[in-house]
Every structure is written in structure tokens, then in C-alpha cells.
Scaffold this active site. Structure first.
Site, PDB file in Angstrom:
ATOM      1  N   LYS A  82       0.573  -1.296   0.304  1.00  0.00           N
ATOM      2  CA  LYS A  82       0.021  -0.257  -0.227  1.00  0.00           C
ATOM      3  C   LYS A  82       1.554   1.079  -0.158  1.00  0.00           C
ATOM      4  CE  LYS A  82      -2.750   1.747   3.603  1.00  0.00           C
ATOM      5  NZ  LYS A  82      -2.426   3.502   3.784  1.00  0.00           N
ATOM      6  N   ASP A 127      -3.072   4.721  -1.860  1.00  0.00           N
ATOM      7  CA  ASP A 127      -4.089   4.759  -1.032  1.00  0.00           C
ATOM      8  C   ASP A 127      -4.330   6.985  -0.990  1.00  0.00           C
ATOM      9  OD1 ASP A 127      -5.804   4.804   1.412  1.00  0.00           O
ATOM     10  OD2 ASP A 127      -4.049   4.316   2.210  1.00  0.00           O
ATOM     11  N   LYS A 168      -6.824   8.383  -1.218  1.00  0.00           N
ATOM     12  CA  LYS A 168      -8.631   8.999  -0.423  1.00  0.00           C
ATOM     13  C   LYS A 168      -9.160  10.319  -1.749  1.00  0.00           C
ATOM     14  CE  LYS A 168      -7.776   6.713   4.298  1.00  0.00           C
ATOM     15  NZ  LYS A 168      -6.207   6.443   4.094  1.00  0.00           N
ATOM     16  N   ASP A 214     -13.167  15.187  -4.204  1.00  0.00           N
ATOM     17  CA  ASP A 214     -13.510  16.559  -4.940  1.00  0.00           C
ATOM     18  C   ASP A 214     -15.254  16.659  -6.255  1.00  0.00           C
ATOM     19  OD1 ASP A 214     -12.798  18.719  -6.170  1.00  0.00           O
ATOM     20  OD2 ASP A 214     -10.876  18.594  -5.725  1.00  0.00           O
ATOM     21  N   THR A 226     -11.978   5.414  10.111  1.00  0.00           N
ATOM     22  CA  THR A 226     -12.367   4.593  11.743  1.00  0.00           C
ATOM     23  C   THR A 226     -11.755   5.266  12.657  1.00  0.00           C
ATOM     24  OG1 THR A 226      -9.871   3.726  11.255  1.00  0.00           O
ATOM     25  CG2 THR A 226     -11.870   2.056  11.168  1.00  0.00           C
ATOM     26  N   ARG A 246       2.260  -1.199  10.992  1.00  0.00           N
ATOM     27  CA  ARG A 246       3.785  -1.035  11.967  1.00  0.00           C
ATOM     28  C   ARG A 246       4.136  -2.882  12.976  1.00  0.00           C
ATOM     29  NH1 ARG A 246       0.817   4.132  14.889  1.00  0.00           N
ATOM     30  NH2 ARG A 246      -0.921   3.190  13.429  1.00  0.00           N
TER      31      ARG A 246
HETATM   32  O1  C5P Z   1       0.911   0.790  11.104  1.00  0.00           O
HETATM   33  P1  C5P Z   1      -0.918   0.765  10.815  1.00  0.00           P
HETATM   34  O2  C5P Z   1      -0.959  -1.105  11.188  1.00  0.00           O
HETATM   35  O3  C5P Z   1      -1.651   1.098  11.941  1.00  0.00           O
HETATM   36  O4  C5P Z   1      -1.118   0.821   9.580  1.00  0.00           O
HETATM   37  C1  C5P Z   1      -2.707   0.616   9.161  1.00  0.00           C
HETATM   38  C2  C5P Z   1      -2.886   1.792   7.687  1.00  0.00           C
HETATM   39  O5  C5P Z   1      -4.234   1.099   7.421  1.00  0.00           O
HETATM   40  C3  C5P Z   1      -2.380   3.092   8.293  1.00  0.00           C
HETATM   41  O6  C5P Z   1      -1.407   3.245   6.313  1.00  0.00           O
HETATM   42  C4  C5P Z   1      -3.015   3.902   7.921  1.00  0.00           C
HETATM   43  O7  C5P Z   1      -2.912   4.397   7.180  1.00  0.00           O
HETATM   44  C5  C5P Z   1      -4.446   3.016   7.077  1.00  0.00           C
HETATM   45  N1  C5P Z   1      -6.098   3.549   7.452  1.00  0.00           N
HETATM   46  C6  C5P Z   1      -6.290   3.072   8.515  1.00  0.00           C
HETATM   47  N2  C5P Z   1      -7.572   3.147   9.171  1.00  0.00           N
HETATM   48  C7  C5P Z   1      -8.082   3.835   8.363  1.00  0.00           C
HETATM   49  C8  C5P Z   1      -7.941   3.482   6.502  1.00  0.00           C
HETATM   50  C9  C5P Z   1      -7.223   3.417   6.324  1.00  0.00           C
HETATM   51  O8  C5P Z   1      -5.626   2.510   9.671  1.00  0.00           O
HETATM   52  N3  C5P Z   1      -9.879   3.465   8.299  1.00  0.00           N
END
Ligand code: C5P
Length: 232
Positions: free
Chosen positions: A32, A59, A61, A64, A119, A211
Site C-alpha cells: 500500500k 491509497d 482517498k 472533489d 476509523t 507497523r
Molecule cells: O501501522 P498500522 O497497521 O496502524 O497502519 C494501518 C494503515 O491503514 C495506515 O496506512 C493507515 O493510514 C491505514 N488506515 C487506517 N484506518 C483507516 C484507513 C486507513 O488505519 N480507516
């Protein structure tokens, strides 16, 4: 495309993302690319990662007016990504325009996915900041239904919503779910989390994991653990 683990490569430069991806000498993860990396490096980063043999979820998003999103999607369609996305709150008309823009002359296009409510938005901020007074679950399902009606392929949602999205929109409507953590791992700033195994049981089609893999001592082992729990 079947169930897969998508690795959120939230890095600030090409150098850092390549240092990370070079560790994967076996199975090549679905990657991603988010706003940070894309805005730092531009479209060339997409082409370079694709050239290395990775599938890509871009990603960005988009949100517009329909004409602008259509034209932007038309440009993105040249990048040969596998999945891209937009905000469902941009309306059905914007989503339909996005599909038109994304569809290439030969009729092919990347999968197009909608973000429903982020979220990070909760009931309180939705009511106070956006003046939306329906329950957040209902809003998420309504946006998912709109995305389906506009011809999109699925939504990004919390793993906790994936089952209900499939009930509302059908099992072929894709659910891409971030907020995934190992049972023995650090939750960090994600609030409502699930393990890869739980996400599989509830029917997520793709999990997005950042992460727990990128910050792991052994990222390849963490990735393989995700694949084993989610895909096998
Ligand atoms: O590090 P982590 O596992 O929390 O990363 C989650 C990824 O998913 C990040 O790139 C974050 O921007 C993305 N994301 C999210 N919640 C959303 C949409 C995207 O955590 N609702």
C-alpha cells in the site's frame, strides 16, 4: 484476486521503502502506497515498486467535484496499480465519475474501493463536526451500499464491520480492513483491532498491516506470520 495481506508502506522516501522491500527475497508483499510516500516521491515510486513485481494499492482517498475526480482517476489509470480508492462521502455521482475516469480504453481498470467513515471518526465527531445524527454503523452501511450502487468493488472498513458489509452488499463486494494487530502485539493508536486470524474468520478479503510488520525486529517473519494466520 484472493485473500491477501497488504503491507502499508508508510515511509517518507524511496530510499526507506526500498531498504524495507529489499528484505523480502521470497514472496513479494502486496504494497500500500499512501499519501506520505506518494507526495514525497510522485508517480515514479509507483512505477518502480510495480517493476519490482509487487501488487499495489494506491491509497490517495480522492474527494472533489465529480469532473476533477474523473480526470485525476484517468491519470492514475496509467499507473497500472491494482487497487485505488476515494471517499464515499463525495456522493454517488462522484463515484460514478471516478469509475468513468479510471476505466481505460480497453475496458480494464484497477479495483476501486471507497472509504466510508474513517476509523478516526467516532459518533461524537460525526454528530458535532459533520452534523450527521444517524448511528455510525448505519452511515457506514449506507455509504457501502452507495459505493456498490455506483459500481465500485468494495470498501475500506474496520474488521468489525466486514461481516455486516458482506451481509448488506454481498459476499463478492470486497472488504479491505486496517486495524490489524497480533494477539501478543502493541495496539498503538489503533482502537478497534483484530488479529489476522480473527479478520479471516469474519470474512475480510484483504487486511492492511503497517507497523506490526514495518516496525518489527524481523519484518519478513512478521509478514509471513500474517500470511499464515490470514491466508492459509
Ligand atoms: O501501522 P498500522 O497497521 O496502524 O497502519 C494501518 C494503515 O491503514 C495506515 O496506512 C493507515 O493510514 C491505514 N488506515 C487506517 N484506518 C483507516 C484507513 C486507513 O488505519 N480507516
Amino acid at each position: 484476486m484472493g485473500k491477501d495481506v497488504i503491507v502499508a508502506c508508510d515511509f517518507s522516501s524511496a530510499e526507506k521503502v526500498f531498504e524495507f522491500l529489499d528484505k523480502f527475497t521470497g514472496r513479494k508483499p502486496f504494497v500500500k502506497i499512501g499519501m506520505e510516500l506518494y507526495y514525497a516521491e510522485g508517480p515514479s515510486i509507483v512505477k518502480e515498486i510495480k517493476k519490482r513485481g509487487h501488487k499495489i494499492f494506491l491509497d490517495l482517498k480522492l474527494h472533489d467535484i465529480p469532473n476533477t475526480v474523473k480526470k485525476a482517476m484517468s491519470v492514475l489509470s496509467n499507473l497500472d496499480v491494482d487497487i485505488t480508492n476515494l471517499h464515499a462521502s463525495g456522493t454517488c455521482r462522484m463515484m460514478e465519475a471516478a469509475i468513468e475516469g479510471l476505466t481505460r480504453e480497453d475496458g480494464t481498470r484497477p479495483l476501486l474501493i471507497a472509504v466510508t467513515q474513517l476509523t478516526s471518526t467516532d459518533q461524537e465527531s460525526m454528530e458535532n463536526d459533520l452534523l450527521i445524527h444517524e448511528p455510525i454503523d448505519k452511515v457506514v452501511m449506507h455509504y457501502a451500499a452507495n459505493a456498490k450502487k455506483a459500481g465500485l468493488d468494495g470498501v475500506v472498513c474496520s474488521p468489525l464491520e466486514a461481516g455486516k458489509v458482506h451481509d448488506t452488499c454481498g459476499k463478492d463486494f470486497l472488504t479491505i480492513t486496517p486495524g490489524v494487530r497480533f494477539a501478543d502485539g502493541d495496539v498503538g493508536d489503533q482502537k478497534r483491532v483484530m488479529t489476522p486470524e480473527q479478520a479471516k474468520l469474519i470474512g475480510s478479503d484483504y487486511i492492511v498491516v503497517g507497523r506490526p510488520i514495518t516496525a518489527a525486529e524481523d519484518p519478513v517473519a512478521a509478514y509471513e506470520r500474517c500470511v499464515k494466520e490470514f491466508c492459509d
